[in-house]
Design a protein around this motif. Structure first.
Motif, PDB file in Angstrom:
ATOM      1  N   ASP A 109       6.149   9.842  32.484  1.00 44.58           N
ATOM      2  CA  ASP A 109       6.308  10.765  31.364  1.00 44.58           C
ATOM      3  C   ASP A 109       5.136  10.622  30.408  1.00 44.58           C
ATOM      4  O   ASP A 109       4.633   9.515  30.175  1.00 44.58           O
ATOM      5  CB  ASP A 109       7.608  10.470  30.602  1.00 44.58           C
ATOM      6  N   ILE A 110       4.729  11.742  29.831  1.00 45.95           N
ATOM      7  CA  ILE A 110       3.623  11.745  28.881  1.00 45.95           C
ATOM      8  C   ILE A 110       4.069  12.487  27.626  1.00 45.95           C
ATOM      9  O   ILE A 110       4.497  13.641  27.694  1.00 45.95           O
ATOM     10  CB  ILE A 110       2.368  12.417  29.465  1.00 45.95           C
ATOM     11  N   GLY A 111       3.949  11.822  26.485  1.00 48.88           N
ATOM     12  CA  GLY A 111       4.345  12.429  25.224  1.00 48.88           C
ATOM     13  C   GLY A 111       3.188  12.521  24.260  1.00 48.88           C
ATOM     14  O   GLY A 111       2.115  11.953  24.470  1.00 48.88           O
ATOM     15  N   ALA A 112       3.407  13.253  23.180  1.00 48.76           N
ATOM     16  CA  ALA A 112       2.378  13.421  22.161  1.00 48.76           C
ATOM     17  C   ALA A 112       3.037  13.562  20.803  1.00 48.76           C
ATOM     18  O   ALA A 112       4.080  14.208  20.672  1.00 48.76           O
ATOM     19  CB  ALA A 112       1.510  14.641  22.453  1.00 48.76           C
ATOM     20  N   LEU A 113       2.418  12.955  19.792  1.00 48.35           N
ATOM     21  CA  LEU A 113       2.867  13.083  18.416  1.00 48.35           C
ATOM     22  C   LEU A 113       1.851  13.902  17.638  1.00 48.35           C
ATOM     23  O   LEU A 113       0.642  13.674  17.755  1.00 48.35           O
ATOM     24  CB  LEU A 113       3.022  11.707  17.760  1.00 48.35           C
ATOM     25  N   SER A 114       2.344  14.862  16.864  1.00 49.76           N
ATOM     26  CA  SER A 114       1.493  15.693  16.013  1.00 49.76           C
ATOM     27  C   SER A 114       0.418  16.376  16.859  1.00 49.76           C
ATOM     28  O   SER A 114       0.727  17.006  17.871  1.00 49.76           O
ATOM     29  CB  SER A 114       0.883  14.842  14.896  1.00 49.76           C
ATOM     30  N   SER A 115      -0.863  16.232  16.471  1.00 52.19           N
ATOM     31  CA  SER A 115      -1.940  16.904  17.196  1.00 52.19           C
ATOM     32  C   SER A 115      -2.264  16.230  18.520  1.00 52.19           C
ATOM     33  O   SER A 115      -3.218  16.626  19.198  1.00 52.19           O
ATOM     34  CB  SER A 115      -3.198  16.980  16.330  1.00 52.19           C
ATOM     35  N   LYS A 129       3.500  24.891  30.081  1.00 47.59           N
ATOM     36  CA  LYS A 129       4.591  24.057  29.572  1.00 47.59           C
ATOM     37  C   LYS A 129       5.097  24.557  28.220  1.00 47.59           C
ATOM     38  O   LYS A 129       4.368  25.191  27.452  1.00 47.59           O
ATOM     39  CB  LYS A 129       4.120  22.609  29.403  1.00 47.59           C
ATOM     40  N   ARG A 130       6.344  24.242  27.917  1.00 44.61           N
ATOM     41  CA  ARG A 130       6.905  24.462  26.581  1.00 44.61           C
ATOM     42  C   ARG A 130       6.580  23.235  25.742  1.00 44.61           C
ATOM     43  O   ARG A 130       6.993  22.116  26.071  1.00 44.61           O
ATOM     44  CB  ARG A 130       8.426  24.663  26.651  1.00 44.61           C
ATOM     45  N   VAL A 131       5.817  23.435  24.684  1.00 50.02           N
ATOM     46  CA  VAL A 131       5.396  22.304  23.856  1.00 50.02           C
ATOM     47  C   VAL A 131       5.499  22.672  22.383  1.00 50.02           C
ATOM     48  O   VAL A 131       5.637  23.844  22.017  1.00 50.02           O
ATOM     49  CB  VAL A 131       3.938  21.893  24.167  1.00 50.02           C
ATOM     50  N   SER A 156       9.911  18.956  21.552  1.00 51.94           N
ATOM     51  CA  SER A 156      10.159  19.771  22.738  1.00 51.94           C
ATOM     52  C   SER A 156       9.994  18.900  23.977  1.00 51.94           C
ATOM     53  O   SER A 156       9.250  17.913  23.962  1.00 51.94           O
ATOM     54  CB  SER A 156       9.167  20.938  22.774  1.00 51.94           C
ATOM     55  N   ALA A 157      10.683  19.270  25.044  1.00 53.83           N
ATOM     56  CA  ALA A 157      10.561  18.550  26.308  1.00 53.83           C
ATOM     57  C   ALA A 157      10.559  19.547  27.450  1.00 53.83           C
ATOM     58  O   ALA A 157      11.383  20.467  27.483  1.00 53.83           O
ATOM     59  CB  ALA A 157      11.702  17.552  26.476  1.00 53.83           C
ATOM     60  N   ASP A 158       9.622  19.373  28.376  1.00 52.12           N
ATOM     61  CA  ASP A 158       9.528  20.243  29.544  1.00 52.12           C
ATOM     62  C   ASP A 158       9.085  19.390  30.720  1.00 52.12           C
ATOM     63  O   ASP A 158       7.905  19.064  30.865  1.00 52.12           O
ATOM     64  CB  ASP A 158       8.524  21.371  29.287  1.00 52.12           C
ATOM     65  N   GLY A 159      10.037  19.006  31.542  1.00 54.85           N
ATOM     66  CA  GLY A 159       9.715  18.132  32.660  1.00 54.85           C
ATOM     67  C   GLY A 159       9.256  16.773  32.163  1.00 54.85           C
ATOM     68  O   GLY A 159       9.919  16.140  31.347  1.00 54.85           O
TER      69      GLY A 159
END
Length: 332
Positions: A109-115, A129-131, A156-159
């Motif tokens: 899994d790969i996530g991101a905060l803010s920018s 993707k939905r982000v 948001s989460a998409d896969g």
């Protein structure tokens, strides 16, 4: 809790990018840390911090955070979270982007905060993707990646991809992940430790709605403002806006003067210039392309208006050393 007490801790890796938001990072990390203080005594999570070189990373507010290592291969099943903030594009070196593409192929899994969402876009990881991202970066992403489904939500989460608007929204997103990992009891316990009694849903909007602002509660004014925000590239005339909301042009002008102390034309111009400023700061679009995207028919008019509003010409707003958007896509 859904897992047995003997199951291994879930692993996270945080990539800190210069200019990152300390609030968003702390909210995410403390969610994991507090879980490990549960009365059961179980260590639900473990984590490590990374930077490009292994050196401490300076956040947008000047605070420097030490990390555990330079960029390194992720473990099997380890979740990566990219923490960013100001100047995300400039801070995204070729080394970081190449590393992200390579690690994405490992399947975690790969996530991101803010920018950080912007950085995933630079690496070509979120096509289709939905982000979500911080609202200041939303326009830039939508302009540069039309195939990305931008959601005006706190997370948001998409896969395998999960993204957050940053700030306190990082806490909401991580509580959601805690609930998915170990069930609602642990997530509720952590929320209580945070004195966060009502965690938000992913569908909650990032900013206070227009209706909640006392100066703009007039329904006709709200409608006119929305019409402007939805018609930036091809702006409408004051007469056309008035017609859409069911007012005369004079009535529309009085409405804006009464509640906002500004003319409809001036308010519309500010919205278009704000979009222009975001695009200049966050993308590699030329000044001419930004001019067109903001509905200006001439470059001279755009430049003159921009200078009058922000004190500098648009050409100086665009920062040097921007990272070009990647046309390489990694399937995730």
């Amino acid at each position: 809790m859904t897992d047995t007490d003997t199951s291994p801790s879930k692993a996270y890796a945080f990539l800190l990018v210069p200019g990152f938001s300390t609030l968003g990072f702390a909210c995410a990390l403390d969610s994991l840390s507090l879980a490990n203080h549960h009365p059961s005594g179980r260590k639900f999570y473990r984590w490590r911090l990374m930077s490009e070189t292994g050196a401490p990373v300076e956040a947008y507010n000047g605070v420097k955070v030490a990390v555990d290592s330079a960029l390194a291969p992720l473990e099997r099943g380890e979740t990566l979270i990219v923490c960013a903030g100001e100047n995300a594009g400039q801070s995204s070196s070729k080394t970081i982007l190449s590393w992200l593409r390579r690690e994405a192929r490992r399947g975690g899994d790969i996530g991101a905060l803010s920018s950080g969402t912007y950085i995933l876009a630079l690496a070509g990881l979120i096509g289709g993707k939905r982000v979500t991202t911080h609202w200041e970066y939303k326009i830039a992403l939508a302009e540069m990646l039309p195939d990305v489904i931008m959601e005006d939500t706190i997370f948001s989460a998409d896969g395998r991809i999960f993204t957050s608007a940053g700030g306190a929204a990082s806490m909401d997103m991580m509580l959601h992940r805690l609930r998915d990992d170990y069930g609602p009891d642990l997530a509720t316990w952590v929320a209580d430790q945070m004195v966060y009694t009502v965690p938000r849903l992913h569908s909650d909007a990032q900013r206070a709605s227009l209706q909640s602002r006392p100066e703009v509660r007039n329904p006709k004014l709200l409608m006119a403002m929305r019409v402007m925000e939805n018609n930036i590239e091809d702006p409408l005339t004051p007469d056309e806006i008035a017609d859409v909301v069911g007012l005369s042009t004079r009535q529309l002008e009085r409405l804006f003067a009464k509640y906002l102390s500004i003319s409809p034309k001036r308010h519309y111009l500010r919205i278009r210039l704000e979009k222009g400023r975001n695009l200049l700061r966050q993308t590699d679009l030329s000044v001419t392309d930004v001019c067109v995207a903001c509905g200006f028919k001439s470059l001279s008019h755009f430049s003159k208006s921009y200078r009058a509003n922000y004190g500098i010409p648009p050409g100086l707003e665009a920062s040097d050393g921007k990272v070009l958007w990647s046309d390489r896509s990694v399937k995730v």
